[in-house]
Design an enzyme around this catalytic site. Sequence first.
Site, PDB file in Angstrom:
ATOM      1  N   GLY A 174      39.487  34.924  32.042  1.00 16.59           N
ATOM      2  CA  GLY A 174      40.410  33.895  31.400  1.00 16.59           C
ATOM      3  C   GLY A 174      41.668  34.222  31.273  1.00 16.59           C
TER       4      GLY A 174
ATOM      5  N   ALA B 246      49.337  32.046  37.486  1.00 13.20           N
ATOM      6  CA  ALA B 246      49.464  31.760  38.913  1.00 13.20           C
ATOM      7  C   ALA B 246      48.531  32.962  39.709  1.00 13.20           C
ATOM      8  CB  ALA B 246      50.831  31.749  39.312  1.00 13.20           C
ATOM      9  N   GLY B 247      48.246  34.007  39.404  1.00  7.91           N
ATOM     10  CA  GLY B 247      47.681  34.985  40.190  1.00  7.91           C
ATOM     11  C   GLY B 247      46.397  34.586  40.292  1.00  7.91           C
ATOM     12  N   HIS B 248      45.849  34.246  39.312  1.00  6.90           N
ATOM     13  CA  HIS B 248      44.411  33.842  39.395  1.00  6.90           C
ATOM     14  C   HIS B 248      44.136  32.682  40.025  1.00  6.90           C
ATOM     15  CE1 HIS B 248      43.988  35.679  35.102  1.00  6.90           C
ATOM     16  NE2 HIS B 248      43.024  36.259  35.883  1.00  6.90           N
TER      17      HIS B 248
ATOM     18  N   GLY C 125      41.999  40.576  42.426  1.00  3.60           N
ATOM     19  CA  GLY C 125      43.534  40.763  42.692  1.00  3.60           C
ATOM     20  C   GLY C 125      43.665  42.312  42.955  1.00  3.60           C
TER      21      GLY C 125
ATOM     22  N   LYS D 204      46.462  43.555  42.013  1.00  4.00           N
ATOM     23  CA  LYS D 204      47.153  44.252  40.888  1.00  4.00           C
ATOM     24  C   LYS D 204      46.394  45.298  40.371  1.00  4.00           C
ATOM     25  CE  LYS D 204      47.697  42.542  36.636  1.00  4.00           C
ATOM     26  NZ  LYS D 204      47.498  43.830  35.957  1.00  4.00           N
ATOM     27  N   ASP D 205      44.912  45.079  39.930  1.00  6.81           N
ATOM     28  CA  ASP D 205      44.075  45.965  39.845  1.00  6.81           C
ATOM     29  C   ASP D 205      43.129  46.979  40.809  1.00  6.81           C
ATOM     30  OD1 ASP D 205      43.919  45.215  36.679  1.00  6.81           O
ATOM     31  OD2 ASP D 205      43.246  43.367  37.744  1.00  6.81           O
TER      32      ASP D 205
ATOM     33  N   VAL E  72      50.500  38.358  42.701  1.00  8.61           N
ATOM     34  CA  VAL E  72      51.741  37.232  42.240  1.00  8.61           C
ATOM     35  C   VAL E  72      52.464  37.651  41.172  1.00  8.61           C
ATOM     36  CG1 VAL E  72      51.946  34.901  41.505  1.00  8.61           C
ATOM     37  CG2 VAL E  72      49.856  35.389  42.905  1.00  8.61           C
TER      38      VAL E  72
ATOM     39  N   SER F 227      50.305  38.770  34.402  1.00  8.74           N
ATOM     40  CA  SER F 227      49.077  39.523  33.781  1.00  8.74           C
ATOM     41  C   SER F 227      48.979  38.877  32.458  1.00  8.74           C
ATOM     42  CB  SER F 227      49.507  40.907  33.747  1.00  8.74           C
ATOM     43  OG  SER F 227      48.469  41.627  32.528  1.00  8.74           O
TER      44      SER F 227
HETATM   45  O1  PAF Z   1      39.785  41.699  36.433  1.00  6.19           O
HETATM   46  C1  PAF Z   1      39.247  41.147  35.546  1.00  6.19           C
HETATM   47  O2  PAF Z   1      39.548  40.220  35.145  1.00  6.19           O
HETATM   48  C2  PAF Z   1      37.987  41.765  35.091  1.00  6.19           C
HETATM   49  O3  PAF Z   1      37.816  43.298  35.000  1.00  6.19           O
HETATM   50  C3  PAF Z   1      36.538  41.261  35.908  1.00  6.19           C
HETATM   51  C4  PAF Z   1      36.788  42.013  37.238  1.00  6.19           C
HETATM   52  C5  PAF Z   1      36.396  39.926  35.735  1.00  6.19           C
HETATM   53  C6  PAF Z   1      35.241  41.985  35.160  1.00  6.19           C
HETATM   54  O4  PAF Z   1      35.463  41.571  33.768  1.00  6.19           O
END
Ligand code: PAF
EC number: 6.3.2.1
Length: 281
Positions: free
Chosen positions: A27, A31-33, A143, A145-146, A172, A181
């Site tokens: 949640g 904009a990246g999501h 993403g 980024k992670d 993004v 982030s």
């Molecule tokens: O990247 C995230 O937002 C979280 O690590 C994820 C993949 C939703 C798991 O809780």
Amino acid sequence: MQIHTSIPEVRAALQARRRIAFVPTMGNLHAGHIALMNEARSHGDCVVASIFVNRLQFGPNDDFDRYPRTLQADCEKLAAAGVEILFAPSEEVLYPEPQQYHVEPPAIQHQLDGEFRPGHFRGVATVVLKLFNIVQPQVALFGKKDYQQLMVLRHMTQQLALPIAIVGGETVRADDGLALSSRNAYLSVSERAEAARLHRLLKRIAATVHAGERDFVKLEREAVGELDQNGWKTDYVAVRRQSDLQLPQGSDERELVVLAASRLGAARLIDNVEIELANSH
Ligand code: PAF
């Protein structure tokens, strides 16, 4: 957009769907999501998102309690992005009793981010497998980024033979290069201006490696020095192989990535830049 909070409800809603493209999130969407949601549409007939702040992946000193929870605004953004189904379970739904079965990633879970966030990748892998079992997607998007998270989840999916294609979405960035982030919200105005240094520095390292530098330890040490002189507290800056995030071996490694995690004020920021070297043969 349908919003489901229970497992039987979301399973029933998904039963007749053909090709599900799934974007798990915690949640506080930016904009990246939304870019991931848009990309998801080209991978499936039905885009499903989840919102769940997963306690299992936070350490005792992490920001679980103050992690921004903005469900109402998130729902509006997801609906506008054409997401069909949102799964937003409570903790009681996802963890009705303490989770005793976990996905235990290999040694990589203790390296890089894992060294500074013990148990983090175990918590991520466990909740993602659980969400995969509930949503049963054909495609799932995360993403870049992670970067380490994406790598761990790719390997988990492959090693456990899950019939799911994992897609990495490009990071993004704000105009000054800072990766978007949810944790950027913890930055003060002056820290926000300073925060752009991280991406500039990683780009500079990538350019230096492109120009032929192979003394990664020196590059990493200098980068940590520059960050820390400017008020950061750096966990790591590391040049690694893209495929498994291990140290590059020899000069024929062509696909590298420079990753960093550093604290600025109350925010722990991570970022990375991929380095694709031209083939010398
Ligand atoms: O990247 C995230 O937002 C979280 O690590 C994820 C993949 C939703 C798991 O809780």
